[in-house]
Design a protein around this motif. Sequence first.
Motif, short mmCIF file in Angstrom:
data_model
loop_
_atom_site.label_atom_id
_atom_site.label_comp_id
_atom_site.label_asym_id
_atom_site.label_seq_id
_atom_site.Cartn_x
_atom_site.Cartn_y
_atom_site.Cartn_z
N ASP A 84 -0.35 8.80 -11.89
CA ASP A 84 1.28 9.26 -11.21
C ASP A 84 2.57 8.28 -11.13
O ASP A 84 0.88 7.65 -9.52
CB ASP A 84 1.33 10.47 -10.01
CG ASP A 84 0.24 11.72 -10.84
OD1 ASP A 84 0.59 11.97 -11.92
OD2 ASP A 84 -0.22 12.30 -10.57
N ARG A 85 3.05 8.11 -10.80
CA ARG A 85 4.08 6.93 -10.32
C ARG A 85 4.77 6.91 -8.85
O ARG A 85 5.47 8.08 -9.00
CB ARG A 85 4.56 6.30 -11.06
CG ARG A 85 3.75 5.67 -12.34
CD ARG A 85 4.51 4.40 -13.35
NE ARG A 85 3.96 3.88 -14.04
CZ ARG A 85 4.26 2.56 -14.44
NH1 ARG A 85 4.90 1.88 -14.70
NH2 ARG A 85 3.54 2.39 -16.35
N HIS A 86 4.45 6.60 -8.14
CA HIS A 86 5.34 6.74 -6.82
C HIS A 86 5.86 5.54 -6.14
O HIS A 86 4.41 4.75 -5.75
CB HIS A 86 4.90 7.71 -5.85
CG HIS A 86 3.35 7.83 -5.36
ND1 HIS A 86 2.58 7.12 -4.11
CD2 HIS A 86 2.00 8.29 -5.99
CE1 HIS A 86 1.98 6.82 -4.11
NE2 HIS A 86 0.74 7.50 -5.59
N ARG A 87 6.20 5.96 -4.83
CA ARG A 87 5.40 4.87 -3.48
C ARG A 87 6.12 5.02 -2.58
O ARG A 87 5.90 4.22 -1.40
CB ARG A 87 7.95 4.43 -3.64
CG ARG A 87 8.25 3.80 -5.01
CD ARG A 87 9.90 3.37 -4.73
NE ARG A 87 10.47 3.14 -6.16
CZ ARG A 87 11.63 2.51 -6.73
NH1 ARG A 87 12.31 2.00 -5.78
NH2 ARG A 87 12.62 2.45 -7.78
N SER A 88 5.01 5.78 -2.50
CA SER A 88 4.81 5.94 -0.89
C SER A 88 3.85 5.38 -0.73
O SER A 88 2.12 5.96 -1.29
CB SER A 88 4.13 7.88 -0.86
OG SER A 88 4.10 8.41 0.26
N ALA A 89 3.56 4.78 0.40
CA ALA A 89 1.97 3.90 0.60
C ALA A 89 1.47 4.97 1.71
O ALA A 89 0.20 4.78 1.34
CB ALA A 89 2.33 2.53 1.52
N GLU A 90 1.81 6.24 2.23
CA GLU A 90 0.73 6.86 3.05
C GLU A 90 0.03 7.50 1.28
O GLU A 90 -0.85 8.02 1.78
CB GLU A 90 1.97 8.34 3.58
CG GLU A 90 0.94 9.00 4.23
CD GLU A 90 1.54 9.70 4.85
OE1 GLU A 90 1.34 10.97 5.91
OE2 GLU A 90 2.94 10.12 5.04
N ARG A 91 0.61 8.41 0.43
CA ARG A 91 -0.16 8.96 -0.87
C ARG A 91 -0.78 7.71 -0.99
O ARG A 91 -2.19 8.14 -1.74
CB ARG A 91 0.80 9.31 -1.39
CG ARG A 91 1.53 10.49 -1.32
CD ARG A 91 2.86 10.80 -2.43
NE ARG A 91 1.85 11.19 -3.69
CZ ARG A 91 2.72 11.28 -4.61
NH1 ARG A 91 4.32 10.86 -4.76
NH2 ARG A 91 2.21 11.48 -6.03
N ALA A 92 -0.36 6.17 -1.43
CA ALA A 92 -1.39 5.27 -1.91
C ALA A 92 -2.78 5.61 -0.89
O ALA A 92 -3.97 5.43 -1.84
CB ALA A 92 -1.09 3.91 -1.84
N ASN A 93 -2.75 4.98 0.23
CA ASN A 93 -3.42 4.91 1.01
C ASN A 93 -4.51 6.38 1.38
O ASN A 93 -5.84 6.31 1.68
CB ASN A 93 -3.39 4.90 2.56
CG ASN A 93 -3.25 3.78 2.82
OD1 ASN A 93 -2.82 2.82 1.75
ND2 ASN A 93 -1.42 3.41 4.15
N GLN A 94 -4.01 7.50 0.55
CA GLN A 94 -4.85 8.69 0.28
C GLN A 94 -6.06 8.67 -0.79
O GLN A 94 -7.33 9.56 -0.82
CB GLN A 94 -4.72 10.04 0.85
CG GLN A 94 -3.42 10.14 2.44
CD GLN A 94 -2.49 11.41 2.20
OE1 GLN A 94 -2.00 11.74 1.42
NE2 GLN A 94 -2.16 11.45 3.74
N SER A 95 -5.19 7.99 -1.98
CA SER A 95 -5.82 8.14 -3.06
C SER A 95 -7.23 7.69 -3.08
O SER A 95 -6.91 6.22 -1.91
CB SER A 95 -4.81 8.03 -3.59
OG SER A 95 -5.36 7.79 -5.07
N ILE A 137 0.74 3.05 -8.91
CA ILE A 137 -0.13 4.36 -9.84
C ILE A 137 -0.96 4.74 -9.29
O ILE A 137 -2.32 4.48 -9.16
CB ILE A 137 -0.14 2.73 -11.35
CG1 ILE A 137 1.18 1.83 -11.74
CG2 ILE A 137 -0.61 3.59 -12.72
CD1 ILE A 137 1.10 0.79 -12.77
N ASP A 138 -0.99 6.29 -9.02
CA ASP A 138 -2.35 6.48 -8.62
C ASP A 138 -2.64 7.20 -9.40
O ASP A 138 -2.13 8.44 -10.70
CB ASP A 138 -1.45 7.75 -7.41
CG ASP A 138 -2.15 8.52 -6.76
OD1 ASP A 138 -3.60 8.06 -7.44
OD2 ASP A 138 -1.98 9.28 -5.75
N ALA A 139 -4.23 7.65 -10.13
CA ALA A 139 -4.90 7.73 -11.26
C ALA A 139 -5.70 8.69 -10.54
O ALA A 139 -6.71 9.04 -10.64
CB ALA A 139 -5.53 6.60 -11.28
#
Length: 211
Positions: free
Chosen positions: A110-121, A138-140
């Motif tokens: 999933d592609r997104h621009r949220s640093a918060e979501r990225a840090n949680q993954s 790029i969130d796998a």
Amino acid sequence: MIKSETSKTKYQRKKQTVEPKFGQRYIRPRKRLLSDNYLYCDTCQEYNTGLCPLGCQIYEANRRQQANHAKDTVPIGIKISTSNISHAGLGAFVLKSFPKNTFFGPYTGDRHRSAERANQSGYVRLKAYAEGNIYNYIDARNPVRSNWLRYVNCPIRKEDENLIAVQFNGELYYQTKRDVKAGEELFVYYGEEYARELGIDAFQHSGARLH
């Protein structure tokens, strides 16, 4: 009303599965990505608009693009099994030898621009850049919406690193930095920040390439 042969042919063409091609852009960015439309061949020491025309580079495409799980997308010669790193979960292993400059991918999720979501993954490793800034993450994390590259772990030791991340034409690939022998686990360095989280000493590495 009976469809004409031309209409039927168009419908069948639409239903056909298109084979993945190296450098195929899956997401068209709103902004032009900088300097990622050339690929460097370290054997010829030349930049090309694709794989080296002299055959110095090889592409192993993801298998079964419509697979229901990331583990089902591994190319022939790769298997997903328990990692050699304690508590790391699953890892990616080679069943046959792959030469230096073999490309795997692209890395999907999933592609997104949220640093918060990225840090949680736990599966955001790579970012694509545009105009010097992060274009997207790029969130796998979701194995149904990603591929087998999510299982490639970060090495504990420098000598175990056998992959580097390469960005080309808006997509991210893993490239073998040396010959990889059958039985080896694949490793790519995630970066100093992630290494600190794992308690790993940061080491000198090839780093992600942006061409």
